[in-house]
Scaffold this active site. Sequence first.
Site, PDB file in Angstrom:
ATOM      1  N   SER A  41     -60.562  76.095   9.810  1.00 40.43           N
ATOM      2  CA  SER A  41     -60.622  75.315   8.582  1.00 40.43           C
ATOM      3  C   SER A  41     -61.163  76.210   7.480  1.00 40.43           C
ATOM      4  CB  SER A  41     -61.537  74.102   8.781  1.00 40.43           C
ATOM      5  OG  SER A  41     -61.651  73.364   7.590  1.00 40.43           O
ATOM      6  N   LYS A  82     -55.958  75.433   8.547  1.00 45.34           N
ATOM      7  CA  LYS A  82     -56.179  74.231   7.740  1.00 45.34           C
ATOM      8  C   LYS A  82     -56.818  74.640   6.426  1.00 45.34           C
ATOM      9  CE  LYS A  82     -59.601  71.139   8.562  1.00 45.34           C
ATOM     10  NZ  LYS A  82     -60.284  70.008   9.235  1.00 45.34           N
ATOM     11  N   LYS A 107     -58.350  73.136   2.670  1.00 47.16           N
ATOM     12  CA  LYS A 107     -58.841  71.955   1.969  1.00 47.16           C
ATOM     13  C   LYS A 107     -58.107  71.829   0.633  1.00 47.16           C
ATOM     14  CE  LYS A 107     -62.228  70.883   4.884  1.00 47.16           C
ATOM     15  NZ  LYS A 107     -62.404  69.565   5.536  1.00 47.16           N
ATOM     16  N   ASP A 160     -56.111  69.297   4.317  1.00 45.58           N
ATOM     17  CA  ASP A 160     -57.139  68.271   4.503  1.00 45.58           C
ATOM     18  C   ASP A 160     -57.655  67.833   3.140  1.00 45.58           C
ATOM     19  OD1 ASP A 160     -59.182  66.633   5.286  1.00 45.58           O
ATOM     20  OD2 ASP A 160     -60.387  68.188   6.236  1.00 45.58           O
ATOM     21  N   GLU A 194     -54.406  65.546   6.359  1.00 43.34           N
ATOM     22  CA  GLU A 194     -55.565  64.923   7.001  1.00 43.34           C
ATOM     23  C   GLU A 194     -56.311  64.051   5.998  1.00 43.34           C
ATOM     24  OE1 GLU A 194     -59.667  66.112   9.393  1.00 43.34           O
ATOM     25  OE2 GLU A 194     -58.248  67.678   8.826  1.00 43.34           O
ATOM     26  N   ASP A 220     -58.989  60.887  10.096  1.00 38.30           N
ATOM     27  CA  ASP A 220     -60.270  61.479  10.487  1.00 38.30           C
ATOM     28  C   ASP A 220     -61.356  60.434  10.281  1.00 38.30           C
ATOM     29  OD1 ASP A 220     -62.699  62.861  10.611  1.00 38.30           O
ATOM     30  OD2 ASP A 220     -62.157  64.374   9.151  1.00 38.30           O
ATOM     31  N   LYS A 238     -63.856  63.580  16.232  1.00 40.75           N
ATOM     32  CA  LYS A 238     -65.134  64.259  16.086  1.00 40.75           C
ATOM     33  C   LYS A 238     -66.189  63.501  16.870  1.00 40.75           C
ATOM     34  CE  LYS A 238     -64.142  66.242  11.538  1.00 40.75           C
ATOM     35  NZ  LYS A 238     -64.355  66.108  10.075  1.00 40.75           N
ATOM     36  N   GLY A 259     -64.109  69.860  13.127  1.00 41.37           N
ATOM     37  CA  GLY A 259     -65.398  70.547  13.070  1.00 41.37           C
ATOM     38  C   GLY A 259     -66.287  70.003  11.970  1.00 41.37           C
TER      39      GLY A 259
END
Length: 371
Positions: free
Chosen positions: A136, A162, A164, A189, A214, A239, A263, A291
């Site tokens: 990420s 991934k 952001k 994400d 995400e 998520d 998670k 994570g």
Amino acid sequence: MIISSVELREICLPLIHFFETSFGRTTERHILLVCVTDKDGGEGWGECTAGEGPFYSDEWVETAWPTLTQFLIPFVLGKTVESATQILSLMKLVRGHRMAKAAIETACWDLEAKRAGLPLWKHLGGVRPEISCGVSIGIQNTAEELMEKIQTEVAAGYQRIKIKIKPGWDVNIVEQVRRNFPDIRLMADANSAYTLADVALFKALDQFDLMMFEQPLAHDDIFDHAELQKQITTSICLDESIRTPEDAEHAIALTSCRIVNLKLGRVGGHAQAKEVERVCRESNVPVWCGGMLESGIGRAHNIGMSTLAGFTLPGDVSASSRYWTEDIIDPPVTVSANGTIVAPDKAGIGFDVNLLRVERLTVRKELIGLQ
């Protein structure tokens, strides 16, 4: 199992490089560690994944500490349970606070696995001794910095990237990444940064062959996500919205998502994670491990969880050295050139907690035991 004492510590662990999401920028982690001890002197370690502020969730370090010391720890002390699967039920009077509960619950799984002489992943029912890893990458100062970071991680062998996104750092950035890296497995994400008014933006992102978006919409939503999924071709991954097995069942029934990020802290520990994994697996919905900038203790628990059968996509379980100059476990978590982590054979979480390092990083601690 009878828990005779619980030690709670807050450590301050500086990140090698800042990590930025739509919530803001993090430069150091304040992490709560839990060490449970049974009446025979056995120990188990867990980690509370709550952040430094109430942004990802309504839990944060300053709510987790008193919740643990005043309620959750007293609820488990001296109680007899047949297995770690029963620990969560001891804390059921407290609503929510899943991350705080998971810190105790996961520590008890570590303790129980050690008592059984089994690696945690085998004790959990894991089926794969090696897990696939992705990374990420947070929002960077410039697009050029992002490309450099992606190149570094691709060269290191990670199987999925991934990035952001947030309003103003989305379509143009994803287009640049895809142009520079046409063949990588790529996902975006959003951390709940958008609304249904942004459908056109997600339709524009459809062209870039992403694995998933995400949590693009509200953190507690499954209805608007279902509507968005109808209008776009890229799979939605939920998520924050998935906190219980029932949440997963409802989201799948509504077709709010095609993938789930699981998670440990968000769902309340291993027992609940196993139930969410089962719900998704039986519905043919792929799961992967997200994570939370964990220390090595939380990372070790994530490795164990990621060996369950439903975890068919690369997760955010990456090498310790991506985040920390020195992790608090020995040896640190390492990733192979092929982007995998081998589940450890040692009993429990499979890594030794470096107590001297933990002590050096500790900013407060409290030991609560039977009187």
